[in-house]
Design a protein around this motif. Structure first.
Motif, PDB file in Angstrom:
ATOM      1  N   MET A   1       0.854  -1.183   0.000  1.00  0.00           N
ATOM      2  CA  MET A   1       0.000   0.000   0.000  1.00  0.00           C
ATOM      3  C   MET A   1       0.887   1.228   0.000  1.00  0.00           C
ATOM      4  N   SER A   2       0.355   2.295  -0.549  1.00  0.00           N
ATOM      5  CA  SER A   2       1.071   3.561  -0.632  1.00  0.00           C
ATOM      6  C   SER A   2       0.046   4.687  -0.652  1.00  0.00           C
ATOM      7  N   GLU A   3       0.534   5.921  -0.666  1.00  0.00           N
ATOM      8  CA  GLU A   3      -0.366   7.058  -0.775  1.00  0.00           C
ATOM      9  C   GLU A   3      -1.155   6.996  -2.085  1.00  0.00           C
ATOM     10  N   ALA A   4      -0.494   6.570  -3.165  1.00  0.00           N
ATOM     11  CA  ALA A   4      -1.182   6.441  -4.461  1.00  0.00           C
ATOM     12  C   ALA A   4      -2.297   5.392  -4.382  1.00  0.00           C
ATOM     13  N   ALA A   5      -2.037   4.290  -3.687  1.00  0.00           N
ATOM     14  CA  ALA A   5      -3.062   3.256  -3.524  1.00  0.00           C
ATOM     15  C   ALA A   5      -4.209   3.758  -2.652  1.00  0.00           C
ATOM     16  N   LEU A   6      -3.889   4.574  -1.645  1.00  0.00           N
ATOM     17  CA  LEU A   6      -4.934   5.170  -0.802  1.00  0.00           C
ATOM     18  C   LEU A   6      -5.824   6.082  -1.650  1.00  0.00           C
ATOM     19  N   TRP A   7      -5.235   6.829  -2.567  1.00  0.00           N
ATOM     20  CA  TRP A   7      -6.011   7.674  -3.481  1.00  0.00           C
ATOM     21  C   TRP A   7      -6.917   6.822  -4.363  1.00  0.00           C
ATOM     22  N   ARG A   8      -6.395   5.749  -4.920  1.00  0.00           N
ATOM     23  CA  ARG A   8      -7.227   4.882  -5.765  1.00  0.00           C
ATOM     24  C   ARG A   8      -8.420   4.348  -4.971  1.00  0.00           C
ATOM     25  N   TRP A   9      -8.185   3.996  -3.718  1.00  0.00           N
ATOM     26  CA  TRP A   9      -9.259   3.502  -2.852  1.00  0.00           C
ATOM     27  C   TRP A   9     -10.294   4.603  -2.614  1.00  0.00           C
ATOM     28  N   LEU A  10      -9.829   5.821  -2.252  1.00  0.00           N
ATOM     29  CA  LEU A  10     -10.741   6.917  -1.928  1.00  0.00           C
ATOM     30  C   LEU A  10     -11.558   7.360  -3.128  1.00  0.00           C
ATOM     31  N   LYS A  11     -10.934   7.422  -4.303  1.00  0.00           N
ATOM     32  CA  LYS A  11     -11.663   7.964  -5.457  1.00  0.00           C
ATOM     33  C   LYS A  11     -12.817   7.066  -5.900  1.00  0.00           C
ATOM     34  N   SER A  12     -12.882   5.833  -5.407  1.00  0.00           N
ATOM     35  CA  SER A  12     -14.030   4.986  -5.748  1.00  0.00           C
ATOM     36  C   SER A  12     -15.304   5.497  -5.075  1.00  0.00           C
ATOM     37  N   ALA A  13     -15.190   6.504  -4.193  1.00  0.00           N
ATOM     38  CA  ALA A  13     -16.378   7.136  -3.595  1.00  0.00           C
ATOM     39  C   ALA A  13     -17.069   8.077  -4.570  1.00  0.00           C
ATOM     40  N   ASN A  14     -16.423   8.393  -5.700  1.00  0.00           N
ATOM     41  CA  ASN A  14     -17.056   9.276  -6.671  1.00  0.00           C
ATOM     42  C   ASN A  14     -18.405   8.696  -7.083  1.00  0.00           C
ATOM     43  N   SER A  15     -19.391   9.573  -7.126  1.00  0.00           N
ATOM     44  CA  SER A  15     -20.760   9.171  -7.435  1.00  0.00           C
ATOM     45  C   SER A  15     -21.466  10.399  -8.010  1.00  0.00           C
ATOM     46  N   PRO A  16     -22.763  10.286  -8.317  1.00  0.00           N
ATOM     47  CA  PRO A  16     -23.457  11.483  -8.803  1.00  0.00           C
ATOM     48  C   PRO A  16     -23.450  12.645  -7.799  1.00  0.00           C
ATOM     49  N   SER A  17     -23.284  12.368  -6.482  1.00  0.00           N
ATOM     50  CA  SER A  17     -23.306  13.443  -5.491  1.00  0.00           C
ATOM     51  C   SER A  17     -21.933  13.738  -4.873  1.00  0.00           C
ATOM     52  N   VAL A  18     -20.903  12.963  -5.241  1.00  0.00           N
ATOM     53  CA  VAL A  18     -19.545  13.172  -4.723  1.00  0.00           C
ATOM     54  C   VAL A  18     -18.570  13.187  -5.890  1.00  0.00           C
ATOM     55  N   PHE A  19     -17.759  14.245  -5.964  1.00  0.00           N
ATOM     56  CA  PHE A  19     -16.740  14.340  -7.003  1.00  0.00           C
ATOM     57  C   PHE A  19     -15.409  14.675  -6.336  1.00  0.00           C
ATOM     58  N   LEU A  20     -14.452  13.760  -6.417  1.00  0.00           N
ATOM     59  CA  LEU A  20     -13.122  13.939  -5.841  1.00  0.00           C
ATOM     60  C   LEU A  20     -12.095  13.941  -6.959  1.00  0.00           C
ATOM     61  N   TRP A  21     -11.042  14.753  -6.812  1.00  0.00           N
ATOM     62  CA  TRP A  21      -9.975  14.751  -7.800  1.00  0.00           C
ATOM     63  C   TRP A  21      -8.639  14.960  -7.105  1.00  0.00           C
ATOM     64  N   ARG A  22      -7.617  14.380  -7.690  1.00  0.00           N
ATOM     65  CA  ARG A  22      -6.249  14.480  -7.156  1.00  0.00           C
ATOM     66  C   ARG A  22      -5.677  15.829  -7.564  1.00  0.00           C
ATOM     67  N   VAL A  23      -5.049  16.504  -6.627  1.00  0.00           N
ATOM     68  CA  VAL A  23      -4.442  17.807  -6.882  1.00  0.00           C
ATOM     69  C   VAL A  23      -2.933  17.616  -6.943  1.00  0.00           C
ATOM     70  N   GLU A  24      -2.360  17.884  -8.070  1.00  0.00           N
ATOM     71  CA  GLU A  24      -0.905  17.841  -8.221  1.00  0.00           C
ATOM     72  C   GLU A  24      -0.449  19.283  -8.310  1.00  0.00           C
ATOM     73  N   ASN A  25       0.141  19.778  -7.235  1.00  0.00           N
ATOM     74  CA  ASN A  25       0.459  21.195  -7.179  1.00  0.00           C
ATOM     75  C   ASN A  25       1.882  21.396  -6.678  1.00  0.00           C
ATOM     76  N   SER A  26       2.781  21.706  -7.568  1.00  0.00           N
ATOM     77  CA  SER A  26       4.163  21.974  -7.163  1.00  0.00           C
ATOM     78  C   SER A  26       4.402  23.467  -6.947  1.00  0.00           C
ATOM     79  N   VAL A  27       3.368  24.271  -7.184  1.00  0.00           N
ATOM     80  CA  VAL A  27       3.506  25.715  -7.048  1.00  0.00           C
ATOM     81  C   VAL A  27       3.227  26.168  -5.612  1.00  0.00           C
TER      82      VAL A  27
END
Length: 135
Positions: A1-27
């Motif tokens: 498991m890793s942080e990337a795997a945790l993200w894959r697990w969490l994003k499965s919550a996306n549904s018609p009422s929940v929208f999650l996206w990964r933020v890649e921000n180096s700024v």
């Protein structure tokens, strides 16, 4: 498991009422890993953290950076309750309010258990999140 795997697990919550996206921000240092929107509640943010298993009296082998603590502290000062740390230690998951970001770094596993969401599904995490936002 890793942080990337945790993200894959969490994003499965996306549904018609929940929208999650990964933020890649180096700024902007300290920005959360995940942003999202829950219908009827608005914007939410998650900092994802993963640690290999540790003993009851040990602290997880991960921590929030100072810039992340500052980001969560500032939102808390403004009255926000929509920012969280989603920490996974081994197979256990913890949904930690952003106002505790600086404290979780110092908490042993036994103290983190008050935030435990165990092996809950991402959908159950969203339901817990909604309940916390209703307070």
């Amino acid at each position: 498991m890793s942080e990337a795997a945790l993200w894959r697990w969490l994003k499965s919550a996306n549904s018609p009422s929940v929208f999650l996206w990964r933020v890649e921000n180096s700024v902007s240092s300290g920005s959360p890993d995940v942003a999202g929107y829950i219908e009827g509640y608005g914007q939410v943010y998650f900092e994802l953290k993963y640690s290999h298993p540790v003993g009851e009296d040990a602290r997880p082998r991960t921590h929030a950076r100072v810039s992340q603590e500052i980001w969560h502290c500032r939102l808390t000062e403004l009255g926000s309750t929509c920012h969280f740390v989603l920490l996974q230690v081994g197979k256990e998951r913890f949904l930690i309010p952003g106002s505790y970001t600086s404290q979780f770094n110092k908490m042993p596993l036994r103290d983190l258990r008050k935030f435990s969401v165990g092996g809950s599904s991402p959908t159950e995490i969203m339901q817990m999140l909604i309940k916390s936002l209703e307070k």
